[in-house]
Structures are given as C-alpha cells and as structure tokens.
Design an enzyme around this catalytic site. Structure first.
Site, PDB file in Angstrom:
ATOM      1  CD  GLU A  11      -2.754  -1.341   2.436  1.00 21.76           C
ATOM      2  OE1 GLU A  11      -3.971  -1.550   2.355  1.00 21.76           O
ATOM      3  OE2 GLU A  11      -2.153  -1.304   3.522  1.00 21.76           O
ATOM      4  CG  ASP A 197     -11.404  -8.712   0.542  1.00 27.32           C
ATOM      5  OD1 ASP A 197     -10.339  -8.125   0.737  1.00 27.32           O
ATOM      6  OD2 ASP A 197     -12.353  -8.671   1.348  1.00 27.32           O
TER       7      ASP A 197
HETATM    8  N1  ADE Z   1      -8.642  -5.270   4.070  1.00 25.20           N
HETATM    9  C1  ADE Z   1      -8.906  -5.762   2.849  1.00 25.20           C
HETATM   10  N2  ADE Z   1      -9.900  -6.656   2.888  1.00 25.20           N
HETATM   11  C2  ADE Z   1     -10.291  -6.762   4.188  1.00 25.20           C
HETATM   12  C3  ADE Z   1     -11.244  -7.533   4.870  1.00 25.20           C
HETATM   13  N3  ADE Z   1     -12.024  -8.391   4.212  1.00 25.20           N
HETATM   14  N4  ADE Z   1     -11.356  -7.378   6.201  1.00 25.20           N
HETATM   15  C4  ADE Z   1     -10.568  -6.518   6.869  1.00 25.20           C
HETATM   16  N5  ADE Z   1      -9.621  -5.763   6.269  1.00 25.20           N
HETATM   17  C5  ADE Z   1      -9.488  -5.872   4.939  1.00 25.20           C
END
Ligand code: ADE
Length: 234
Positions: A11, A197
C-alpha cells in the site's frame, strides 16, 4: 505537508518510490519518509496492520510532522454489494466496528466516548478531490462509511451486520483509528481505499489475488490528487 499512512508494504512502497528529495527517519520503529510526491510536500509511513499500529503511527506523525491533512490509503473489503474489485471508496466518515461498551453503559456499538460519536466525520473537501480524481482516472468511485476492526472479515453474516449496524460501505483494519487520532489532534483526515475482496466467504482467496491490483488503484488516485490537495492543505 500532507501525511500519508498505509498499513502494508503493497500500500505504500509504490508511493515511497515516487518521492523526490526523500529523507527517512524512524520513530517508534516506524519509518517516516519525507519528500515531494508529484511536486507536493508529503510524509509517508507504513504503520503495520491493525488499530494499535495505526494509532501509534498517526500520533507520531501528528507530533513530529504536524501534517495539515492526514490520508489513510490502501485496500478494503467491500460491504456494499454493488462494489466491484478495484473500485474506489472515499470516507464520509469512519467507525470502529469492534468497539463495544453497550453491555455496561447502553451506548451504541462503536461509540467513542471521548469524541461523543460513532462515526468520525472525514474532511469533505479532501474527499471530493479524491472522488473527482478517481473518476478522472477512469475508476469507479463512491463516498461511504469505512469501518475498522482488528480482524480480517471473511464471513457473510459479519458482513451483513456491518451493513446493518453501521451502514458500512467497506471494512478494513486501520482507518477509524487514524480518524480518531486526527480528530484529537484537530487535523483533517480522509480515507482512500480500493476494493480487494468482498469481505465474504471468498475473501481469503480474493484478497491475495487482488490486493496488488487494488493497492495500485489507490496509489494511482493519491499520486494524481496530491498536487490539488496540497493547494488547500499546505
Ligand atoms: N482489508 C482488505 N480486505 C479486508 C477484509 N475483508 N477485512 C478486513 N480488512 C481488509
């Protein structure tokens, strides 16, 4: 000077690599890199994952560098079902979804006693510059509530709860901690996240597959928005 915090190397490394006139120093074991990003004065740090690391990093950044704007950048899990991998979400505000004293005092989940709120409001002007820049870069971008907690969310029921209780757009693990530190230090803040995600049962496969792509989108938007942001936040 604009302060930029990301949790993971994916990042922040791309942003650090773009710095000219770079000077590094370590505080609390965290490397802070000062320099010019797209011509603007910035300081960049990789906090580490989670709210404790993010708070420590944000506090050290505020004390040492006195930023005029604090930006938290990186990836997030989508709670809003209309979001797609790579989409940008910019904070309207941020809340700690795992902070809960309701059993003892009846306050709502996420209630921050010291600030007297659940959602810490983000800087509207900075948020609108980031949304406008993301759209200009050809990305899909929306404002939304960012929720943070010390857990990776990969569960459909938990995801539904974050939508119901907080009206969350995305979840991650640092933004609300940085927001609280910024509020106590009277520094405007904004969170810029790209979806890696869906915070659901597939998230454990999607996160490693799409983290780099999503982080790249946040980096693209931030490096392109920084000149305009630095006009307002010198
Ligand atoms: N960062 C990226 N995806 C995430 C998730 N599913 N839960 C917590 N932090 C995240």
């Amino acid at each position: 000077m604009i302060g930029i915090i990301g949790a993971m190397s994916t990042e922040v490394d791309g942003l650090r690599a773009m710095l000219s006139d770079r000077k590094d120093r370590k505080i609390c074991g965290i490397k802070f890199s000062r320099g010019k990003l797209s011509g603007a004065d910035v300081v960049i740090a990789q906090s580490g994952v989670g709210k404790v690391m993010a708070s420590m990093c944000a506090a050290a950044m505020c004390f040492r560098f006195r930023p005029s704007l604090l930006i938290n950048t990186g990836v997030a899990g989508a709670v809003d079902p209309t979001l797609r991998i790579g989409d940008i979400v910019v904070s309207e505000g941020a809340a700690q979804h795992d902070f809960d004293t309701s059993a003892i005092d009846g306050t709502p989940k996420g209630w921050n006693q010291a600030l007297g709120t659940v959602v810490v409001k983000a800087d509207e002007a900075a948020a609108s510059v980031l949304i406008k820049t993301a759209l200009k870069e050809g990305l899909s971008a929306k404002p939304g509530i960012v929720v943070s907690g010390d857990q990776f969310i990969s569960d459909n029921e938990k995801k539904a709860e974050l939508a119901d209780v907080f009206g969350a757009s995305v979840c991650e693990m640092e933004g609300a901690a940085i927001a609280a530190v910024a509020a106590f230090n009277r520094v405007p803040f904004v969170i810029l996240r790209a979806v890696s995600d869906g915070a659901d049962a597939d998230a454990l496969m999607d996160f490693p597959a799409f983290c780099e792509l999503a982080a790249g989108n946040s980096i693209k938007v931030l490096s392109s928005a920084v000149p305009e942001l630095s006009e307002h936040y010198k």
